[in-house]
Design an enzyme around this catalytic site. Structure first.
Site, mmCIF file in Angstrom:
data_model
loop_
_atom_site.group_PDB
_atom_site.id
_atom_site.type_symbol
_atom_site.label_atom_id
_atom_site.label_comp_id
_atom_site.label_asym_id
_atom_site.label_seq_id
_atom_site.Cartn_x
_atom_site.Cartn_y
_atom_site.Cartn_z
ATOM 1 N N GLY A 183 0.817 -1.202 0.000
ATOM 2 C CA GLY A 183 0.000 0.000 0.000
ATOM 3 C C GLY A 183 0.854 1.255 0.000
ATOM 4 O O GLY A 183 0.510 2.251 -0.650
ATOM 5 N N THR A 184 1.956 1.235 0.742
ATOM 6 C CA THR A 184 2.865 2.384 0.753
ATOM 7 C C THR A 184 3.414 2.637 -0.639
ATOM 8 O O THR A 184 3.493 3.788 -1.106
ATOM 9 C CB THR A 184 4.011 2.132 1.742
ATOM 10 O OG1 THR A 184 3.483 2.119 3.070
ATOM 11 C CG2 THR A 184 5.077 3.204 1.648
ATOM 12 N N GLN A 191 -7.588 1.644 5.170
ATOM 13 C CA GLN A 191 -8.341 1.229 6.351
ATOM 14 C C GLN A 191 -9.803 0.912 6.066
ATOM 15 O O GLN A 191 -10.441 0.213 6.847
ATOM 16 C CB GLN A 191 -8.253 2.311 7.433
ATOM 17 C CG GLN A 191 -6.894 2.436 8.079
ATOM 18 C CD GLN A 191 -6.493 1.193 8.868
ATOM 19 O OE1 GLN A 191 -7.334 0.436 9.352
ATOM 20 N NE2 GLN A 191 -5.198 0.966 8.980
ATOM 21 N N CYS A 249 5.442 7.687 24.082
ATOM 22 C CA CYS A 249 6.196 6.846 25.018
ATOM 23 C C CYS A 249 6.542 5.503 24.405
ATOM 24 O O CYS A 249 7.369 4.771 24.939
ATOM 25 C CB CYS A 249 5.390 6.620 26.288
ATOM 26 S SG CYS A 249 4.832 8.135 27.084
ATOM 27 N N SER A 279 -4.167 -1.494 0.619
ATOM 28 C CA SER A 279 -3.186 -2.506 1.017
ATOM 29 C C SER A 279 -3.900 -3.765 1.478
ATOM 30 O O SER A 279 -4.763 -3.716 2.354
ATOM 31 C CB SER A 279 -2.315 -1.951 2.156
ATOM 32 O OG SER A 279 -1.297 -2.851 2.498
ATOM 33 N N ALA A 280 -3.520 -4.922 0.905
ATOM 34 C CA ALA A 280 -4.267 -6.157 1.134
ATOM 35 C C ALA A 280 -4.192 -6.649 2.566
ATOM 36 O O ALA A 280 -5.143 -7.243 3.080
ATOM 37 C CB ALA A 280 -3.759 -7.246 0.187
ATOM 38 N N HIS A 281 -3.070 -6.434 3.263
ATOM 39 C CA HIS A 281 -2.956 -7.002 4.601
ATOM 40 C C HIS A 281 -3.842 -6.281 5.608
ATOM 41 O O HIS A 281 -3.977 -6.734 6.747
ATOM 42 C CB HIS A 281 -1.495 -7.005 5.070
ATOM 43 C CG HIS A 281 -0.954 -5.667 5.449
ATOM 44 N ND1 HIS A 281 -0.446 -4.792 4.527
ATOM 45 C CD2 HIS A 281 -0.842 -5.058 6.645
ATOM 46 C CE1 HIS A 281 -0.033 -3.697 5.143
ATOM 47 N NE2 HIS A 281 -0.260 -3.826 6.432
#
Length: 460
Positions: free
Chosen positions: A69-70, A177, A320, A194-196
């Site tokens: 996807g990136t 998403q 954090c 993105s498939a994952h």
């Protein structure tokens, strides 16, 4: 062990597993070849493209598969900017885009282009008017995610697309998403996913470019995937990605309704069970499976470890939990509390019993972390010792500067001030957020030779 981080990566869908195993036997050959094995592979690739295009809502010849996807976002941004370079070099993005889009914008700026970030409200949403104000005659491209990856807020893509179309500017939508839950509405121009994120295998992205959008692929020419994604395709993974997308779409409406009930339960009960908690993101216009909340006086990394030891896998946007010690750009843009941040994103099939068990474990986990930091409860009122105090919090990291502020504010009278000098970037976000949650007045900040001074007036 309950896995509650599907916004990062969804477990492999059973249909994806079956398709992957089957296509390993049938789809290993080069689909560009004319012999029998190549033709068989080509049929599988064409069928996968047709299925993915139907789910996206575009033509099959408008969609290509990418390694991630990136990669799809980077390729889409670079290709449209290059194709419309005669128009100008201005790029518009929202302040809460996924890091892939923001990194692409940063690279564009480094090459001499200009970038405008559209702000968001406290829920994490942009407005169409915000995009209208950002667009200019030299704008080559605008980008907007369909739904936020950290807080779940669904963006007004269709309305923004109308604004962009009226200005003659293509809109690239990062649908990573949301695509598993349904097609992206509106007249978008370019779409990446993105498939994952929906239960397909990792290493497969989608890039759809509508006909009529000027697009110039960057990098060396390649004959595969319309020249937009060079290299040999991972056909078994592509087949599995398309098959799983079709499968999750068939289940989406029923699963969304069921998971929304569970997420609503978390949203309601977490503020009752845990003191000093802020639930962030739009309460209504949001993804059905995701909820994010932040806990005052809590070290986010320690809290995640506590929940992991209790058997729950969740994620966080808290500074954090990162080596940079800077808050999530999404939470920063929203102006909400970042310390003790927890994101829960439920995978399909999550039983109600697992959510109930999480809500039983969470209060004790938060209390344990607070006790270790010396904050078991809100500091008791004491006789005022001064009208104003200044605290040296240099070198202290989140959430310690806020803890020191909470301890000190009760030692000044109502109307008195406490100034915290901190070199932790998180203080710029969390001290104003603490004031909003505790009912005190934030007076602003001022630079110091070391760090920054943040001043608060006691109101209660």
């Amino acid at each position: 062990m309950p896995y509650f981080d599907t916004a990062s990566a969804a477990p492999l869908h059973p249909v994806a597993r079956q398709a992957l195993q089957a296509s390993l036997d049938e789809g290993w050959a080069d689909p560009a070849r004319l012999y029998r094995e190549g033709r068989r592979a080509r049929l599988l690739l064409d069928a996968a493209r047709e299925a993915a295009a139907e789910a996206v809502g575009c033509r099959a010849d408008e969609l290509v598969f990418t390694p991630s996807g990136t990669h799809a976002v980077h390729t889409g941004v670079a290709g449209v900017l290059a194709g419309r370079r005669r128009v100008g070099s201005h790029l518009v993005v929202s302040a809460v885009e996924h890091s892939s889009a923001l990194h692409a914008a940063e690279a564009h700026g480094a090459r001499g282009g200009t970038v405008t970030e559209v702000p968001v409200d406290r829920w994490g949403a942009v407005t169409p008017a915000g995009y209208a104000d950002a667009l200019a005659p030299e704008t080559a491209l605008a980008c907007l995610q369909s739904a936020n990856h950290e807080v779940g807020t669904v963006q007004p893509v269709a309305e923004v697309a109308e604004v962009c179309a009226a200005a003659g500017v293509p809109l690239l939508v990062d649908a990573a998403q949301s695509l598993g839950w349904g097609p992206v509405e509106g007249a978008w121009s370019v779409l990446a996913a993105s498939a994952h994120k929906w239960g397909g295998p990792p290493g497969v992205g989608l890039l759809a470019v509508r006909k009529g959008v000027r697009f110039s692929p960057q990098g060396p020419a390649d004959e595969r995937e319309s020249g937009r994604s060079p290299g040999f395709t991972n056909l078994p993974a592509i087949v599995a990605a398309a098959a799983s997308l079709r499968a999750v779409r068939a289940e989406a409406d029923a699963e969304a309704a069921r998971l929304r009930v569970l997420v609503d339960r978390i949203r309601r009960r977490v503020v009752r069970l845990v003191p000093d908690v802020e639930v962030v993101g739009d309460p209504d216009r949001r993804l059905p499976h995701l909820v994010t909340f932040s806990c005052l006086y809590v070290d986010g990394e320690t809290l995640l470890h506590e929940l992991d030891r209790a058997g729950f896998s969740v994620s966080s946007g808290s500074s954090c939990t990162s080596s940079t010690l800077t808050p999530s750009h999404v939470l920063r843009a929203m102006g909400v509390l970042s310390e003790g941040n927890v994101r829960v994103s439920l995978p399909p099939g999550t039983p109600a019993e697992e959510v109930n068990a999480f809500l039983e474990v969470l209060p004790r986990a938060v209390a344990d972390v607070r006790e270790r930091l010396g904050v078991s409860s809100e500091p008791a009122a004491v006789a005022p010792v001064a009208d104003s105090l200044e605290l040296d919090a240099l070198g202290l990291r989140c959430p310690q500067p806020v803890i020191e502020l909470a301890r000190a504010v009760v030692t000044v009278p109502v109307g008195g001030t406490v100034t915290v000098v901190s070199d932790d970037e998180v203080a710029r976000l969390d001290i104003p957020a603490w004031c909003a949650m505790r009912g005190h007045e934030y007076l602003g900040e001022a630079p110091r030779e070391l760090g920054t001074a943040y001043t608060v007036r006691r109101s209660l």
